[in-house]
Design a protein around this motif. Sequence first.
Motif, PDB file in Angstrom:
ATOM      1  N   ASN A  49       0.878  -1.172   0.000  1.00 17.80           N
ATOM      2  CA  ASN A  49       0.000   0.000   0.000  1.00 17.80           C
ATOM      3  C   ASN A  49       0.914   1.219   0.000  1.00 17.80           C
ATOM      4  OD1 ASN A  49      -1.698   2.163   0.499  1.00 17.80           O
ATOM      5  ND2 ASN A  49      -3.010   1.008   1.876  1.00 17.80           N
ATOM      6  N   VAL A  50       1.060   1.841  -1.169  1.00 10.97           N
ATOM      7  CA  VAL A  50       2.043   2.909  -1.347  1.00 10.97           C
ATOM      8  C   VAL A  50       1.542   4.269  -0.882  1.00 10.97           C
ATOM      9  CG1 VAL A  50       3.287   1.759  -3.207  1.00 10.97           C
ATOM     10  CG2 VAL A  50       1.330   3.225  -3.754  1.00 10.97           C
ATOM     11  N   ARG A  51       0.271   4.362  -0.505  1.00 10.63           N
ATOM     12  CA  ARG A  51      -0.370   5.608  -0.043  1.00 10.63           C
ATOM     13  C   ARG A  51      -0.587   6.607  -1.173  1.00 10.63           C
ATOM     14  NH1 ARG A  51      -2.201   5.192   5.338  1.00 10.63           N
ATOM     15  NH2 ARG A  51      -1.016   3.455   6.170  1.00 10.63           N
ATOM     16  N   THR A  52       0.382   6.763  -2.065  1.00  6.67           N
ATOM     17  CA  THR A  52       0.195   7.582  -3.268  1.00  6.67           C
ATOM     18  C   THR A  52       1.400   7.426  -4.186  1.00  6.67           C
ATOM     19  OG1 THR A  52      -0.290   9.794  -4.134  1.00  6.67           O
ATOM     20  CG2 THR A  52       1.246   9.683  -2.304  1.00  6.67           C
ATOM     21  N   LEU A  53       1.124   7.457  -5.485  1.00  6.04           N
ATOM     22  CA  LEU A  53       2.185   7.588  -6.486  1.00  6.04           C
ATOM     23  C   LEU A  53       2.041   8.940  -7.177  1.00  6.04           C
ATOM     24  CD1 LEU A  53       2.295   4.078  -8.216  1.00  6.04           C
ATOM     25  CD2 LEU A  53       3.786   4.969  -6.435  1.00  6.04           C
ATOM     26  N   TYR A  54       1.073   9.720  -6.705  1.00  3.31           N
ATOM     27  CA  TYR A  54       0.776  11.013  -7.321  1.00  3.31           C
ATOM     28  C   TYR A  54       1.635  12.118  -6.704  1.00  3.31           C
ATOM     29  CZ  TYR A  54      -2.029  14.726  -9.411  1.00  3.31           C
ATOM     30  OH  TYR A  54      -2.440  15.809 -10.135  1.00  3.31           O
ATOM     31  N   GLN A  55       2.917  11.837  -6.536  1.00  2.00           N
ATOM     32  CA  GLN A  55       3.901  12.811  -6.070  1.00  2.00           C
ATOM     33  C   GLN A  55       5.198  12.547  -6.816  1.00  2.00           C
ATOM     34  OE1 GLN A  55       4.312  12.309  -1.854  1.00  2.00           O
ATOM     35  NE2 GLN A  55       2.483  13.498  -1.369  1.00  2.00           N
ATOM     36  N   GLU A  56       5.933  13.583  -7.086  1.00  2.00           N
ATOM     37  CA  GLU A  56       7.205  13.470  -7.797  1.00  2.00           C
ATOM     38  C   GLU A  56       8.156  12.518  -7.065  1.00  2.00           C
ATOM     39  OE1 GLU A  56      10.032  15.338 -10.733  1.00  2.00           O
ATOM     40  OE2 GLU A  56       8.154  16.284 -10.208  1.00  2.00           O
ATOM     41  N   GLY A  57       8.699  11.558  -7.796  1.00  3.13           N
ATOM     42  CA  GLY A  57       9.700  10.657  -7.255  1.00  3.13           C
ATOM     43  C   GLY A  57       9.164   9.426  -6.548  1.00  3.13           C
ATOM     44  N   LYS A  58       7.852   9.331  -6.341  1.00  7.48           N
ATOM     45  CA  LYS A  58       7.298   8.194  -5.599  1.00  7.48           C
ATOM     46  C   LYS A  58       7.448   6.878  -6.369  1.00  7.48           C
ATOM     47  CE  LYS A  58       4.977   8.422  -2.068  1.00  7.48           C
ATOM     48  NZ  LYS A  58       5.267   8.135  -0.684  1.00  7.48           N
ATOM     49  N   ILE A  59       7.154   6.898  -7.664  1.00  6.40           N
ATOM     50  CA  ILE A  59       7.255   5.658  -8.447  1.00  6.40           C
ATOM     51  C   ILE A  59       8.707   5.199  -8.529  1.00  6.40           C
ATOM     52  CG2 ILE A  59       7.335   6.837 -10.688  1.00  6.40           C
ATOM     53  CD1 ILE A  59       5.675   3.434  -9.992  1.00  6.40           C
ATOM     54  N   GLU A  60       9.632   6.147  -8.636  1.00  6.30           N
ATOM     55  CA  GLU A  60      11.052   5.796  -8.662  1.00  6.30           C
ATOM     56  C   GLU A  60      11.476   5.156  -7.343  1.00  6.30           C
ATOM     57  OE1 GLU A  60       9.828   8.701  -9.739  1.00  6.30           O
ATOM     58  OE2 GLU A  60      10.362   8.686 -11.877  1.00  6.30           O
ATOM     59  N   ASN A  61      10.922   5.635  -6.218  1.00  4.54           N
ATOM     60  CA  ASN A  61      11.208   5.058  -4.907  1.00  4.54           C
ATOM     61  C   ASN A  61      10.700   3.618  -4.824  1.00  4.54           C
ATOM     62  OD1 ASN A  61      12.049   5.061  -2.148  1.00  4.54           O
ATOM     63  ND2 ASN A  61       9.918   5.361  -1.549  1.00  4.54           N
ATOM     64  N   VAL A  62       9.507   3.371  -5.358  1.00  6.79           N
ATOM     65  CA  VAL A  62       8.952   2.013  -5.359  1.00  6.79           C
ATOM     66  C   VAL A  62       9.849   1.086  -6.183  1.00  6.79           C
ATOM     67  CG1 VAL A  62       6.998   0.597  -6.129  1.00  6.79           C
ATOM     68  CG2 VAL A  62       6.584   2.776  -4.969  1.00  6.79           C
ATOM     69  N   GLU A  73      -3.680   2.000  -3.527  1.00  7.28           N
ATOM     70  CA  GLU A  73      -3.769   3.439  -3.265  1.00  7.28           C
ATOM     71  C   GLU A  73      -2.752   4.233  -4.101  1.00  7.28           C
ATOM     72  OE1 GLU A  73      -4.601   6.286   0.611  1.00  7.28           O
ATOM     73  OE2 GLU A  73      -3.844   4.261   0.948  1.00  7.28           O
ATOM     74  N   THR A  74      -2.719   3.945  -5.399  1.00  7.38           N
ATOM     75  CA  THR A  74      -1.792   4.641  -6.288  1.00  7.38           C
ATOM     76  C   THR A  74      -2.206   6.084  -6.541  1.00  7.38           C
ATOM     77  OG1 THR A  74      -2.998   3.878  -8.239  1.00  7.38           O
ATOM     78  CG2 THR A  74      -1.148   2.515  -7.482  1.00  7.38           C
ATOM     79  N   ARG A  75      -3.510   6.347  -6.524  1.00  4.94           N
ATOM     80  CA  ARG A  75      -4.082   7.688  -6.740  1.00  4.94           C
ATOM     81  C   ARG A  75      -3.840   8.237  -8.144  1.00  4.94           C
ATOM     82  NH1 ARG A  75      -5.341  10.311  -1.398  1.00  4.94           N
ATOM     83  NH2 ARG A  75      -4.742   8.760   0.133  1.00  4.94           N
ATOM     84  N   TRP A  76      -3.604   7.358  -9.116  1.00 11.13           N
ATOM     85  CA  TRP A  76      -3.522   7.775 -10.507  1.00 11.13           C
ATOM     86  C   TRP A  76      -4.902   7.650 -11.129  1.00 11.13           C
ATOM     87  CZ3 TRP A  76       1.478   5.428 -13.110  1.00 11.13           C
ATOM     88  CH2 TRP A  76       2.595   6.057 -12.572  1.00 11.13           C
ATOM     89  N   THR A  77      -5.204   8.489 -12.109  1.00  8.84           N
ATOM     90  CA  THR A  77      -6.502   8.446 -12.770  1.00  8.84           C
ATOM     91  C   THR A  77      -6.418   7.643 -14.065  1.00  8.84           C
ATOM     92  OG1 THR A  77      -6.056  10.512 -13.933  1.00  8.84           O
ATOM     93  CG2 THR A  77      -7.215  10.682 -11.825  1.00  8.84           C
ATOM     94  N   GLY A  78      -7.563   7.141 -14.509  1.00  7.07           N
ATOM     95  CA  GLY A  78      -7.618   6.384 -15.758  1.00  7.07           C
ATOM     96  C   GLY A  78      -7.047   4.990 -15.599  1.00  7.07           C
TER      97      GLY A  78
END
Length: 197
Positions: free
Chosen positions: A60-73, A89-94
Amino acid sequence: MTHKLRKKAYSVQGVQDSALNASFGREVTVQQVAPGRHPATDCKPRLDTIRKSMKIATWNVRTLYQEGKIENVIKEMDRMNLNIVGLAETRWTGAAVAKVDNKVLIFSGGSTHERGVGILFDESIEKSLKSWCPVSDRVVVAKFAGKPLDMGIVQVYAPTSTAEEEEVEQFYEDLDKAMKCLKSQDIKISWGTLMPR
C-alpha cells in the motif's frame, strides 16, 4: 515523472460489464496487449521459462501522485529482488500500461486522485503478459502465461470498515467480476488490502 504511456488510457467507467464477464482471450480484446486473439500454437514466453522462481509482494504505497514516488517504489523493488509487486492506493486516474525505467506498470484508477490499484513487474515478465483488465479503481487483474497453468493476479484495495454498505457491496461485485475474467484452471493470486465479508 519519467514514464511514457504505451497503451491508450481507458476510462474505468467505460469498461463494459459484458466484456468483464468473459474469460481472457475470448471477448475481452480492448485490453489485450496485442490486438486480436493469440492462436493455440502461440510461442509466447511463459513465466517458467523466464525464471525458475519469482519473488512477489504487495504494497500500500499511499500515493504515487507525487514526484519521485514511483522511482522510490522501483528502487525498493530492485533492492528486495522482487519480480512482481501489487500496488494499492496509487491515486492515478484512468487505466493504462506505463513503461517506467526498466519496469512495466498496469494501473487502474478513477476520475479523481483517490484510491487506485496497479501491478508493477519486470520487463522480462512483460513478454508473458497475456491480457489485463481494469475492473475499477479498487480492482485490477492481469493474466500471465505459465506452464502448466496460466497465472492470474488480482490486485485489490478494499474499502475500510467505516465505508458505506453500498461501497463495500460494489467492491465485492468488482472482485467477483475480476475472478470471472480468469479461467477456472488458472492459478489465482488475490492480494492487497482485503477486509472480511
